[in-house]
Write an enzyme that holds these catalytic residues in place. Structure first.
Site, PDB file in Angstrom:
ATOM      1  N   HIS A  62       0.835  -1.207   0.000  1.00 52.61           N
ATOM      2  CA  HIS A  62       0.000   0.000   0.000  1.00 52.61           C
ATOM      3  C   HIS A  62       0.867   1.254   0.000  1.00 52.61           C
ATOM      4  CE1 HIS A  62      -2.900   2.890   2.183  1.00 52.61           C
ATOM      5  NE2 HIS A  62      -3.178   2.907   0.902  1.00 52.61           N
ATOM      6  N   HIS A  81      -2.037   1.017   7.891  1.00 54.21           N
ATOM      7  CA  HIS A  81      -3.480   1.030   7.671  1.00 54.21           C
ATOM      8  C   HIS A  81      -4.032  -0.386   7.737  1.00 54.21           C
ATOM      9  CE1 HIS A  81      -1.228   4.082   5.384  1.00 54.21           C
ATOM     10  NE2 HIS A  81      -1.967   4.879   6.120  1.00 54.21           N
TER      11      HIS A  81
HETATM   12 FE1  FES Z   1       0.195  -0.868   4.777  1.00 58.57          FE
HETATM   13 FE2  FES Z   1      -1.232   1.301   4.199  1.00 58.57          FE
HETATM   14  S1  FES Z   1       0.933   1.107   4.261  1.00 58.57           S
HETATM   15  S2  FES Z   1      -1.963  -0.681   4.697  1.00 58.57           S
END
Ligand code: FES
Length: 132
Positions: A62, A81
């Site tokens: 992500h 997140h």
């Molecule tokens: Fe891992 Fe956003 S950086 S869920």
């Protein structure tokens, strides 16, 4: 999902690994931290005499936070997140904001038990393309 080839790097020997105790690695270079893990039971894509050795990037697909390994459910978890990835199923995303599975490093084990990484299943976070 496209298999990417990287140079072959020796990561460890089978004898260095204990079941469910991840070893920190870097592959294909120092900008790409990962873990090498002996799961204790054969899994798809698992290497070694027991078919149970896997390796993954620990940069969350992500936004690149560092994932931590949960030995209880054998998942990699993001403190950013909260994306979660299954270490027993090729880094499949279980939950969260990431839009791809966790990059799994392709392993080969030679007859001396030396473990080599030789490729990667998906784009490593932060790289515009999977080239060195
Ligand atoms: Fe891992 Fe956003 S950086 S869920």
């Amino acid at each position: 999902n496209a298999q990417l080839d990287y140079p072959s790097n020796r990561l460890a020997n089978v004898a260095d690994l204990a079941v469910n105790e991840p070893m920190d690695i870097e592959y294909p270079d120092a900008d790409s931290p990962g873990i090498l893990l002996k799961l204790g039971q054969a899994v798809e894509g698992g290497a070694g005499p027991d078919g149970d050795i896997v390796a993954y990037s620990v940069l969350c697909p992500h936004k690149g936070w560092y994932l931590t390994y949960n030995a209880e459910d054998r998942s990699l978890n993001c403190p950013g997140h909260f994306s979660r990835f299954d270490a027993e199923v090729g880094g499949q995303q279980i939950w969260g904001h990431a839009t791809q599975n966790l990059p799994q490093f392709t392993l080969r084990v030679d007859d001396k038990g030396d473990i080599y990484a030789e490729g990667c299943s998906d784009l490593i976070f932060g790289r515009p393309s999977n080239v060195l």
